[in-house]
Scaffold this active site. Sequence first.
Site, mmCIF file in Angstrom:
data_model
loop_
_atom_site.group_PDB
_atom_site.id
_atom_site.type_symbol
_atom_site.label_atom_id
_atom_site.label_comp_id
_atom_site.label_asym_id
_atom_site.label_seq_id
_atom_site.Cartn_x
_atom_site.Cartn_y
_atom_site.Cartn_z
ATOM 1 N N LYS A 279 17.706 -4.338 -25.261
ATOM 2 C CA LYS A 279 16.452 -4.014 -25.759
ATOM 3 C C LYS A 279 15.720 -5.079 -26.806
ATOM 4 O O LYS A 279 16.215 -5.789 -27.381
ATOM 5 C CB LYS A 279 17.005 -2.920 -26.788
ATOM 6 N N GLU A 366 20.942 18.230 -29.248
ATOM 7 C CA GLU A 366 20.404 19.023 -30.224
ATOM 8 C C GLU A 366 21.195 20.399 -30.325
ATOM 9 O O GLU A 366 21.405 21.039 -31.293
ATOM 10 C CB GLU A 366 18.937 19.190 -30.116
ATOM 11 N N ARG A 394 14.894 22.310 -28.069
ATOM 12 C CA ARG A 394 15.974 22.346 -27.275
ATOM 13 C C ARG A 394 17.227 23.184 -27.682
ATOM 14 O O ARG A 394 17.973 23.549 -26.849
ATOM 15 C CB ARG A 394 16.944 20.851 -27.186
HETATM 16 C C1 LIG Z 1 15.494 15.632 -26.467
HETATM 17 C C2 LIG Z 1 15.039 14.320 -27.252
HETATM 18 N N1 LIG Z 1 15.896 14.245 -28.356
HETATM 19 C C3 LIG Z 1 15.579 13.011 -29.121
HETATM 20 C C4 LIG Z 1 14.570 12.146 -28.639
HETATM 21 C C5 LIG Z 1 14.268 10.826 -29.437
HETATM 22 N N2 LIG Z 1 14.645 9.594 -28.577
HETATM 23 C C6 LIG Z 1 13.418 9.187 -28.059
HETATM 24 S S1 LIG Z 1 14.163 7.621 -27.233
HETATM 25 C C7 LIG Z 1 15.666 7.845 -27.831
HETATM 26 C C8 LIG Z 1 16.678 6.956 -27.540
HETATM 27 C C9 LIG Z 1 16.949 6.587 -26.048
HETATM 28 O O1 LIG Z 1 18.094 5.772 -25.837
HETATM 29 P P1 LIG Z 1 18.083 5.224 -24.355
HETATM 30 O O2 LIG Z 1 18.035 6.499 -23.368
HETATM 31 O O3 LIG Z 1 19.219 4.314 -24.456
HETATM 32 O O4 LIG Z 1 16.709 4.403 -24.214
HETATM 33 P P2 LIG Z 1 16.568 3.074 -24.725
HETATM 34 O O5 LIG Z 1 15.332 3.246 -25.822
HETATM 35 O O6 LIG Z 1 17.670 2.322 -25.404
HETATM 36 O O7 LIG Z 1 15.780 2.311 -23.678
HETATM 37 C C10 LIG Z 1 15.828 9.037 -28.666
HETATM 38 C C11 LIG Z 1 16.971 9.634 -29.266
HETATM 39 C C12 LIG Z 1 13.896 12.496 -27.498
HETATM 40 N N3 LIG Z 1 13.180 11.800 -26.973
HETATM 41 N N4 LIG Z 1 14.250 13.553 -26.808
HETATM 42 MG MG LIG Z 2 19.779 2.484 -24.728
#
Ligand SMILES: Cc1ncc(C[n+]2csc(CCOP(=O)(O)OP(=O)(O)O)c2C)c(N)n1
Ligand SMILES: [Mg+2]
Length: 630
Positions: A279, A366, A394
């Site tokens: 990242k 959630e 959710r």
């Molecule tokens: C239902 C929900 N909960 C929380 C979030 C907040 N959120 C956005 S991106 C993220 C992390 C995603 O991690 P990953 O899938 O590994 O993607 P990366 O950012 O590492 O590329 C979170 C928790 C969201 N978008 N949707």
């Molecule tokens: Mg990730």
Amino acid sequence: MNLESIEDPKFLKELEGEQLEELAESIRTFLIEKISKTGGHLGPNLGVVELTLVLHKLFESPKDKFIWDVGHQAYVHKILTGRADKFDTLKQYQGLCGFPKRSESEHDVWETGHSSTSLSAAMGMATARDLKKTDEEIVAIIGDGALTGGMALEALNHIGHEQKDLIVILNDNEMSIAPNVGALHNVLGRLRTAGKYKRVKEEFESLIKKVPAGGRLASTAERLKDCLKYMLVSGIFFEELGFTYLGPVDGHSIEDLTENIKYARKTKGPVLVHVLTQKGKGYKPAETDAIGTWHGPGPYKIESGDFIKPAASGPSYSKVVSETLRTVARKDERLVVLTPAMTVGSKLEGFGEEFPDRLYDVGIAEQHATTMAAGLATQEMKPVLSIYSTFLQRAYDQLVHDVCRQNLNVVFAVDRSGLVGSDGETHQGVFDIAFLRHLPNMVVLNPKDENELQHMVYTATEYNEGPIAVRFPRGSGIGVPMDEELQKIEIGTWEVLKEGKDVAILAVGTMIPVAMKAAEQLIKQGVSPIIINARSIKPLDHGMITELVTKQIPILTMEEGIIQGGFGSAVLEFVHDLGMHDAVIDRMGIPDRFIEHGSVSKLLEEINLTPEGVIERVFEMIPKKQQRAY
Ligand SMILES: Cc1ncc(C[n+]2csc(CCOP(=O)(O)OP(=O)(O)O)c2C)c(N)n1
Ligand SMILES: [Mg+2]
Ligand SMILES: CC(=O)[C@@H](O)[C@H](O)COP(=O)(O)O
């Protein structure tokens, strides 16, 4: 290469090796420069540059479908599909959306913003393809964080069962927003270190092909192949679910990505390609980001990595909540805080440092978080679920079935309530008043400022008659002095902020300054409004409403929440039930549509939730009252 000249990804077919590397370089430079001005999801997008290039080179989007989970990492996809020229408007009013948007491009086949939906959508598209007997390829790109979302696991289970041809690219950078958590994360950890299972599997298969079919030797060889699988890789988790597991693949090697994704395309049934990325790759401050500050930064200075923060009028609302929880937790060891992967967003790091065994980041889960809180409450603990309004959506059934029905003492610290602005329609926290206030046993409070917020959070932790929600907006307080001592707010009571007589404006939270500003103008025009801080959304201040309608004072309600079923609707219902059918009541709030991205002030203007809008509405009401009078 001038990225803004790209109209379509087809040009990638002509590029090879070095040219692709150079293109990757210029995309990274472009992202770092553009996002330094607009803010946005820099870290996630820097991590998927090579992956997105290879996907658009190998597949034929939009015939072949890319489904980006969460979608915050789709900027490279947008650059390659002819939208580089719009990045100066990223996440701005009527500008480029920060997530996939079907109205923006035929290449955006699925809209996201909330996590963990890509696999279900992919399964739907693959099923449709097979029923229509077409031949497009379906590729879901999901992060290791999103994979912890329950929906993703439900979909993995079903996809593995149905054995449809589809490709899942697992983009594993070991980060959610903060470092990823959970047992699944540990499984992936083992995979990251495992060898190249695919190659060994191929060599072994070519060996056992030489064994004469049938007979004991052949069946032993088959069994041996399965043992090999168990021995060599714990990708068995996915293989056991019915996927062909390929990986781990170097997510920044165009060659490795190309080889493995080509192999995946030739493989029947569902394939999971486990891609390892970093990242923030290519920008040192983001590469070394340990807690997620570069996940979705605001504007910054490229050279130093210093954030360019707008002057804040008061402390962050999230910070006020987490500091209040720390104060309460010092005295009450029953208090436990749960967060579904938003530790950083809700500023809970300090709470976690002080109470490491009383902060639980449950991952992007959630529903689990809500019911875990309910479980804690049954054991006399004092759970506080810190959760964004939009993500609380959710957990609606868990709210109803587990928390409210059992009338459990769960505190909901509903962060990002109201318009959040640049994240747009998937993230506006505008439905929680409507979906919370109609739940039996639920109490819903909304402060006028950061000082009242701390008192409300304290009140909520002391409340033991069932579930209670305190909703508060994204961003910083309005800059009022903070009381030293925490005190309880009387639930079900409102506060008269300004006396008057011609109309009563019942304003919720962020609408109070708007109402106060309108009052200044109204007074100049001979109208004297009563301004009321409607800080208890449920229960309403029934006494105050009854007094107003008995005096035949018109009522205007204001909320940064959906009008249908919101606070204003609750007031309407109560007055109707009083039998006061000639009362003059009007409601202002979020209209019956989704509100796209833009600054909050611009969006409020668009929907007329402004002092001018209030004045206009009041003058529409006052004649009504005069008509009634004669
Ligand atoms: C239902 C929900 N909960 C929380 C979030 C907040 N959120 C956005 S991106 C993220 C992390 C995603 O991690 P990953 O899938 O590994 O993607 P990366 O950012 O590492 O590329 C979170 C928790 C969201 N978008 N949707
Ligand atoms: Mg990730
Ligand atoms: C993509 C996503 O859902 C999160 O990154 C979200 O954008 C964070 O919002 P805040 O910036 O309000 O914390």
